[in-house]
Design an enzyme around this catalytic site. Structure first.
Site, PDB file in Angstrom:
ATOM      1  N   GLN A 165      97.122 -86.956  49.846  1.00 34.62           N
ATOM      2  CA  GLN A 165      97.215 -86.042  48.700  1.00 34.62           C
ATOM      3  C   GLN A 165      98.307 -86.536  47.738  1.00 34.62           C
ATOM      4  O   GLN A 165      99.473 -86.674  48.111  1.00 34.62           O
ATOM      5  CB  GLN A 165      97.520 -84.610  49.150  1.00 34.62           C
TER       6      GLN A 165
ATOM      7  N   TYR B 100     101.723 -77.257  40.303  1.00 33.49           N
ATOM      8  CA  TYR B 100     102.471 -78.502  40.137  1.00 33.49           C
ATOM      9  C   TYR B 100     102.062 -79.149  38.808  1.00 33.49           C
ATOM     10  O   TYR B 100     101.329 -78.546  38.022  1.00 33.49           O
ATOM     11  CB  TYR B 100     102.280 -79.387  41.371  1.00 33.49           C
TER      12      TYR B 100
ATOM     13  N   ARG C 221      92.213 -80.983  44.256  1.00 36.19           N
ATOM     14  CA  ARG C 221      92.496 -79.628  44.740  1.00 36.19           C
ATOM     15  C   ARG C 221      92.850 -78.716  43.576  1.00 36.19           C
ATOM     16  O   ARG C 221      93.659 -79.076  42.722  1.00 36.19           O
ATOM     17  CB  ARG C 221      93.653 -79.661  45.735  1.00 36.19           C
TER      18      ARG C 221
ATOM     19  N   GLY D 163      94.562 -74.665  57.351  1.00 36.21           N
ATOM     20  CA  GLY D 163      95.942 -75.118  57.285  1.00 36.21           C
ATOM     21  C   GLY D 163      96.736 -74.675  58.492  1.00 36.21           C
ATOM     22  O   GLY D 163      96.816 -75.383  59.512  1.00 36.21           O
ATOM     23  N   ARG D 164      97.318 -73.481  58.387  1.00 37.65           N
ATOM     24  CA  ARG D 164      98.308 -73.035  59.373  1.00 37.65           C
ATOM     25  C   ARG D 164      97.875 -73.177  60.828  1.00 37.65           C
ATOM     26  O   ARG D 164      98.688 -73.610  61.658  1.00 37.65           O
ATOM     27  CB  ARG D 164      98.737 -71.602  59.047  1.00 37.65           C
TER      28      ARG D 164
END
Ligand SMILES: Cc1cc2nc3c(=O)[nH]c(=O)nc-3n(C[C@H](O)[C@H](O)[C@H](O)COP(=O)(O)O)c2cc1C
Length: 364
Positions: free
Chosen positions: A101, A181, A228, A320-321
């Site tokens: 990424q 971002y 993304r 994810g988590r």
């Protein structure tokens, strides 16, 4: 037992054959050294998770200027490339696939990361709230607005990072245009107040992100490049970032589709917090506008993924988590084994503890 789940069967997207439809979502874990070099034990961490159809690495800085958080990795030095090569080799040995990424944090940064210099952004607009630095949390600062003459240099940084990712042995790259971002700061009208050809109209706001994507596609070919997005996420504050979110992301997705990208990776709802499609956004409408694959993310369980796949609303599902404490997550989904939970203190920073030492089923 869910061994027959369609989510867990092999699938091909673009030219990429995957073991299953589960993607390990990108997760910053802040274990690199101050030179942005991932530790040796990152190879074990990622290899342990190679049961995923595809791994997307933690966000990785394209340049020193792109850094926003301590101990995050980079891909602009030879030392960083060599460390990532260890990771890709280890994942490939386990028959996994891994994308890097690519990250530039823009205004979501702090002078502590830049020898006292200001972070850069499309416009000098201070983010709400605080950011994690080496010694705790500090208030965000007002960033310096980039001069248009600086933008080709950042596009070159992305191109070099994409080339370095190739040399490091990755299977492809994901452009990080989510979570406010740098690239998303250009896209959103609340964070881009420029009056030149990179701001104002929707077409102008998309110009820089699309220049970046084209540069990365030049290196990799569109069939190895994903992106993304997080249309609903309001980070770093709680207010919508756009005056017309669906129009913005509809046009963005149309342009990405025209470039023939492998996938869009959509954080559905507010990252980690809610799956609600607020602010006029329709995830299915975005998916329909995109010709490539659609990776759905945010609070997915196997059951929700099965339901979404059956409705034809996604191709792959990133998680994810649950991957933090369950290196063999796919195996556990297959067998219905219980999932371990990682205490938050292990999420960011520290060492191999709480990172590459989570046991698989039966302690393997
Ligand atoms: C510890 C942690 C680090 C994260 N770092 C990144 C990152 O580097 N890049 C990114 O795009 N998303 C990052 N995210 C967001 C996740 O990729 C994902 O969107 C989010 O956790 C929701 O998915 P989940 O419910 O399956 O965990 C991070 C999330 C967590 C919990």
């Amino acid at each position: 037992m869910h061994a027959n789940s369609p989510i867990l069967q092999p699938v091909t997207i673009g030219g990429l054959s995957l073991k299953n439809r589960i993607v390990m979502a990108p997760m910053t874990r802040s274990r690199s050294d101050d030179a942005g070099v991932p530790p040796e034990y990152a190879a074990a961490y990622y290899a342990q998770r190679a049961g995923a159809g595809l791994i997307v690495t933690e966000a990785t800085n394209i340049s020193a200027q792109g850094r926003g958080y301590p101990r995050t990795p980079g891909i602009w030095t030879e030392e960083q490339v060599a460390a990532w090569r260890r990771v890709t080799d280890a994942v490939h040995e386990r028959d996994g696939k891994i994308f890097l990424q690519l990250w530039h944090t823009g205004r979501m940064s702090h002078p502590d990361l830049h020898n006292g210099g200001l972070p850069v952004a499309p416009s000098a607009i201070k983010p709400e709230g605080q950011i994690r630095v080496h010694d705790g949390m500090k208030d965000f600062v007002t960033p310096r607005a980039l001069d248009a003459s600086e933008l080709p240099g950042i596009v070159d940084d992305y191109r070099r990072a994409a080339e370095n990712a190739r040399r490091a042995g990755f299977d492809g790259v994901e452009v990080h245009a989510a979570n406010n971002y740098l690239l998303e700061q250009f896209v959103r009208d609340s964070t881009n107040h420029r009056s030149d050809e990179y701001g104002g109209s929707l077409e102008n706001r998309l110009r820089f992100p699309l220049e970046v994507v084209r540069a990365v596609v030049d290196v990799w070919g569109a069939d190895r490049v994903g992106i993304r997005i997080s249309p609903v996420t309001t980070a770093p504050g709680n207010t919508p970032l756009d005056s017309n979110t669906m129009a913005t992301f509809g046009a963005f997705v149309d342009a990405l589709s025209a470039l023939g990208l492998l996938y869009i990776h959509d954080i559905e709802g507010v990252t980690q917090l809610s799956r609600e499609a607020t602010d006029g956004i329709s995830f299915t409408a975005l998916r329909e506008r995109f010709n490539g694959a659609y990776i759905a993310n945010n609070q997915y369980t196997l059951a929700l993924a099965e339901q979404t796949l059956a409705a034809g609303d996604a191709d792959l599902f990133s998680i994810g988590r649950p991957f933090i404490a369950n290196p063999d997550l796919v195996e556990r989904l297959r067998t219905g084994a219980p999932l371990a939970e990682a205490p938050k203190e292990y999420w960011y920073g520290g060492d191999a503890t709480g990172y590459s030492d989570w046991p698989g089923l039966n302690g393997r």
